[in-house]
Enzyme design. Structure first.
Site, PDB file in Angstrom:
ATOM      1  N   LEU A 100     -13.715  -2.454 -21.342  1.00 33.30           N
ATOM      2  CA  LEU A 100     -12.903  -2.915 -22.471  1.00 33.30           C
ATOM      3  C   LEU A 100     -13.317  -4.307 -22.917  1.00 33.30           C
ATOM      4  O   LEU A 100     -13.399  -4.600 -24.098  1.00 33.30           O
ATOM      5  CB  LEU A 100     -11.428  -2.992 -22.054  1.00 33.30           C
ATOM      6  CG  LEU A 100     -10.474  -1.853 -22.336  1.00 33.30           C
ATOM      7  CD1 LEU A 100      -9.055  -2.289 -22.014  1.00 33.30           C
ATOM      8  CD2 LEU A 100     -10.585  -1.376 -23.778  1.00 33.30           C
ATOM      9  N   ASP A 101     -13.548  -5.174 -21.924  1.00 36.79           N
ATOM     10  CA  ASP A 101     -13.802  -6.595 -22.228  1.00 36.79           C
ATOM     11  C   ASP A 101     -15.181  -7.011 -21.747  1.00 36.79           C
ATOM     12  O   ASP A 101     -15.770  -6.360 -20.888  1.00 36.79           O
ATOM     13  CB  ASP A 101     -12.767  -7.471 -21.490  1.00 36.79           C
ATOM     14  CG  ASP A 101     -11.347  -7.060 -21.812  1.00 36.79           C
ATOM     15  OD1 ASP A 101     -10.993  -7.067 -22.995  1.00 36.79           O
ATOM     16  OD2 ASP A 101     -10.603  -6.710 -20.867  1.00 36.79           O
ATOM     17  N   TYR A 155       0.825  -1.218   0.000  1.00 37.28           N
ATOM     18  CA  TYR A 155       0.000   0.000   0.000  1.00 37.28           C
ATOM     19  C   TYR A 155       0.861   1.271   0.000  1.00 37.28           C
ATOM     20  O   TYR A 155       0.460   2.270  -0.604  1.00 37.28           O
ATOM     21  CB  TYR A 155      -1.011  -0.032   1.172  1.00 37.28           C
ATOM     22  CG  TYR A 155      -2.117  -1.007   0.853  1.00 37.28           C
ATOM     23  CD1 TYR A 155      -3.153  -0.642   0.003  1.00 37.28           C
ATOM     24  CD2 TYR A 155      -2.073  -2.313   1.312  1.00 37.28           C
ATOM     25  CE1 TYR A 155      -4.145  -1.555  -0.351  1.00 37.28           C
ATOM     26  CE2 TYR A 155      -3.054  -3.232   0.965  1.00 37.28           C
ATOM     27  CZ  TYR A 155      -4.087  -2.840   0.127  1.00 37.28           C
ATOM     28  OH  TYR A 155      -5.046  -3.742  -0.237  1.00 37.28           O
ATOM     29  N   HIS A 180     -14.777   0.325  -1.194  1.00 33.17           N
ATOM     30  CA  HIS A 180     -13.609  -0.462  -0.778  1.00 33.17           C
ATOM     31  C   HIS A 180     -12.577   0.391  -0.055  1.00 33.17           C
ATOM     32  O   HIS A 180     -11.418  -0.006   0.066  1.00 33.17           O
ATOM     33  CB  HIS A 180     -12.989  -1.175  -1.984  1.00 33.17           C
ATOM     34  CG  HIS A 180     -13.875  -2.279  -2.515  1.00 33.17           C
ATOM     35  ND1 HIS A 180     -13.705  -2.838  -3.759  1.00 33.17           N
ATOM     36  CD2 HIS A 180     -14.945  -2.915  -1.957  1.00 33.17           C
ATOM     37  CE1 HIS A 180     -14.640  -3.776  -3.952  1.00 33.17           C
ATOM     38  NE2 HIS A 180     -15.404  -3.834  -2.871  1.00 33.17           N
ATOM     39  N   GLY A 196     -15.769  -0.013 -16.193  1.00 33.20           N
ATOM     40  CA  GLY A 196     -14.395  -0.442 -15.897  1.00 33.20           C
ATOM     41  C   GLY A 196     -14.266  -1.391 -14.728  1.00 33.20           C
ATOM     42  O   GLY A 196     -13.323  -1.285 -13.954  1.00 33.20           O
TER      43      GLY A 196
END
Ligand code: BJW
Length: 227
Positions: free
Chosen positions: A201-202, A52, A107, A175
């Site tokens: 993208l995918d 981190y 998160h 994303g």
């Protein structure tokens, strides 16, 4: 109209922040999952702090700036008169830097530290290690950890996210690989009339849940979709 946006690492990729699940998926030979769990932190706090600390350095590098997708979302929010919530899985601060106001970082946030003893949360830009003193109680050392959500821990703001999901008329996921829960389940918490758009993208395991899947780079496709 109520609008809910969910973003993941792909939106920050073009700003120079690495995604998690790329070609080799390793950080200095460690599986990402092995440095992002409470067990890893117990076993080897130095390794996890190092992970981190390096990412904090990267984020604070002047080269890392919000891109056109972050800016388009901030402008979109500013133009809304409707209910709007941006939920991000990212721990970077690029949405806020781009001007977004209603950001829920489910998160956690890399530029914050949390005391494991008292639960206090502090803005944090320096390195952390096992001897870092508590900011307001210097007699306590080594109780600070990154204010992030590791595997097996409860994400932040889940009630607010669930409520926003159940009421949304428009849901846009941008994303994210849709493999990490509960974020990946948000699309299934929306009502049947909600319009659901995926920009990535995918293909993802969730792509069939969406009314429309837009394939391409966030910096191009997000401004184009929102304009
Ligand atoms: C682009 C692009 C460009 C690239 N333009 N696109 C089995 C089944 C189901 C669940 C579980 C299970 N076993 C365990 C679980 C639970 C676990 C989980 O989901 N595990 C799965 C891996 C299986 N989840 C948890 O433990 C969570 N807590 C939990 O469940 O608590 C219990 C509970 C909750 C709720 C109700 C009841 C109980 C906690 C999850 C915490 C995740 N934490 C991390 C680390 C945060 C700190 C840090 O950053 O270090 O969060 S993991 C990591 O993955 C990070 C991310 O936010 C998260 C998601 O990743 P993301 O954003 O999707 O990134 P990538 O890299 O995966 O994908 C990027 C995508 O962008 C790709 O698709 C590219 O194609 C695309 N892309 N460039 C557009 N330019």
């Amino acid at each position: 109209m109520k609008i809910l946006i969910l973003t993941g690492a792909g939106i920050s990729a073009e700003s120079g922040v690495p995604t998690f699940r790329n070609a080799n998926g390793l950080w200095e030979g460690h599986r990402f999952e092995d440095v992002a769990t409470p067990q890893a932190f117990q076993r080897n706090p130095a390794l996890v702090h190092d992970f981190y600390n390096q990412r904090r350095h990267c984020l604070l590098d002047a080269k890392i700036q919000p891109n056109a997708a972050h800016r388009a979302l901030a402008e979109f929010e500013a133009a809304q008169r409707d209910d709007f919530l941006l939920v991000t899985q990212n721990i970077d601060d690029l949405h806020t830097r781009a001007g977004s106001k209603l950001v829920l970082a489910m998160h956690g946030e890399l530029l914050k530290a949390r005391c494991v003893r008292t639960g206090e949360i502090f803005p944090w830009r320096d390195d952390l290690d096992q001897s870092t003193p508590h900011p307001t109680r210097p007699e306590i050392r080594g109780t600070l950890r990154p204010h992030v959500v590791w595997f097996g821990e409860m994400p932040l703001g889940l009630e607010q996210i669930q409520e926003a999901a159940s009421q949304a008329d428009l849901f846009i996921a941008i994303g994210t690989s849709a493999v990490v829960y509960p974020a990946a389940g948000i699309v299934r918490q929306t009502k049947p009339s909600c319009r659901k758009i995926e920009i990535n993208l995918d293909d993802t395991p969730n792509s069939s849940e969406f009314d429309k899947s837009i394939r391409g780079k966030a910096s191009i496709e997000v401004p184009a979709f929102l304009k």
